[in-house]
Design an enzyme around this catalytic site. Structure first.
Site, mmCIF file in Angstrom:
data_model
loop_
_atom_site.group_PDB
_atom_site.id
_atom_site.type_symbol
_atom_site.label_atom_id
_atom_site.label_comp_id
_atom_site.label_asym_id
_atom_site.label_seq_id
_atom_site.Cartn_x
_atom_site.Cartn_y
_atom_site.Cartn_z
ATOM 1 N N SER A 1 0.831 -1.206 0.000
ATOM 2 C CA SER A 1 0.000 0.000 0.000
ATOM 3 C C SER A 1 0.863 1.251 0.000
ATOM 4 C CB SER A 1 -0.892 0.009 1.246
ATOM 5 O OG SER A 1 -1.535 1.247 1.424
ATOM 6 N N TYR B 1 -2.324 -0.403 10.027
ATOM 7 C CA TYR B 1 -2.502 -0.941 8.675
ATOM 8 C C TYR B 1 -1.215 -0.798 7.866
ATOM 9 C CZ TYR B 1 -3.908 -1.076 3.776
ATOM 10 O OH TYR B 1 -3.972 -1.355 2.435
#
Length: 333
Positions: free
Chosen positions: A136, A161
């Site tokens: 990501s 995350y």
């Protein structure tokens, strides 16, 4: 450029196949005649009906099979590898969402750490040709240098995350080094489009605009995102499938790529384009920056261009028009 085009005779396992990118990738490969096995736990992080509707489309293809299971369940992962014997694995299953990770950290450890470890172990014992996995743009955190390059230091994630995605990259490197697994990490930049994720800001905006509700805009709208249309993401992945990394100077077959539009858009402009595509203006509430959010994302895609002669090019005007067309049909508005 000397990359090999995708060979539809190869068996591809896609985890997270009922998710946004997993569905779109599976659909593309199936349309080209590939044999695809999809794996997903169909959790209720967002609307399961949307996930089922994606699966309904994929099930219409005779070369598609589906296994319901959780990445954290080592027996389920081993079963799908043993039964399907994939040659290429694309791990897109993960617990997504920056803000959700603040209040629900354990689900990120279970899925993104334990689950990815199980994938690595399965690839180790089943000798796949290529493992591709989702990372990501969140790994870049709030760094000031732009554009974000894969050579940048990413040791200061500002959400759990992001920390799990950085951990995935480290684990993939270790397994590549120790066991020779050809591994490619994919740092996605704010992916949007038809059949997208309802937890993403643009989708939430569309829902609230449709219902005449107020949309919340953080950091008072002073944010930039490198919005990337999903078809561009899928094309980028497809270019890579048959092209595992060549050994580096240490003999490791490991690489990380950014896949982004290389054009950060101001959030307020993105909202204006979405309003035009939906044909309705939004009522707006401006709020401070939220914990875990970053000010901007901006992808350096020079490696992608060099190795695959490709970079995303879909404008937000074109992409949001396609999203709005799908959205109106799916939600009958």
């Amino acid at each position: 450029m000397n990359y090999q085009a995708f060979d539809a005779s190869k068996k591809v396992l896609i985890t997270g196949v009922a998710g946004f990118i997993g569905f779109q990738l599976a659909k593309r490969l199936l349309e080209e005649g590939a044999v695809v096995c999809g794996f997903d736990n169909l959790n209720d992080y967002y609307d399961v009906h949307l996930k089922e509707s994606r699966l309904d489309i994929l099930r219409a293809f005779p070369k598609f099979t589906f296994r319901k299971g959780d990445l954290a369940d080592v027996a389920a992962v081993e079963e799908v590898f043993s039964a399907f014997m994939p040659e290429i694995v694309v791990n897109l299953a993960a617990q997504a969402g920056v803000r959700y990770s603040i209040d629900h950290p354990r689900s990120y450890i279970d899925s993104n750490i334990v689950g990815f470890f199980n994938i690595l172990e399965a690839c180790r014992h089943h000798e796949v040709l290529h493992l591709l996995y989702a990372s990501s743009s969140s790994v870049y955190g709030n760094q000031q240098k732009t554009p974000f390059a894969t050579t940048d230091n990413v040791d200061r994630p500002i959400s759990l995350y992001a920390a799990t995605k950085k951990s995935d990259e480290l684990m993939a490197y270790t397994y590549s080094h120790l066991y020779g697994i050809p591994a490619t990490g994919l740092r996605f930049f704010t992916v949007y489009g038809p059949y997208g994720r309802p937890d993403m800001a643009y989708f939430k905006f569309a829902d609230k605009i449709r219902r005449g509700e107020v949309i919340q805009i953080y950091n008072h709208g002073d944010m930039y995102r490198d919005f990337t249309y999903v078809d561009d993401i899928v094309t980028g992945i497809e270019h890579m499938l048959m092209n595992p990394p060549a050994p580096n100077e240490n003999g490791d077959r490991y690489k990380v790529y950014n896949i982004g539009n290389h054009k950060p858009e101001k959030l307020m402009h993105f909202i204006e384009v979405l309003e035009n595509a939906l044909g309705k203006k939004a009522e707006k509430e401006f709020l401070p920056m939220q914990p875990g959010d970053v000010y901007q994302t901006y992808a350096d895609v020079s490696d992608l261009v060099r190795d695959f002669d490709f970079q995303p090019k879909t404008s937000i005007e074109e992409g949001l028009e396609k999203f709005a067309e799908w959205y109106r049909k799916f939600y009958v508005c």
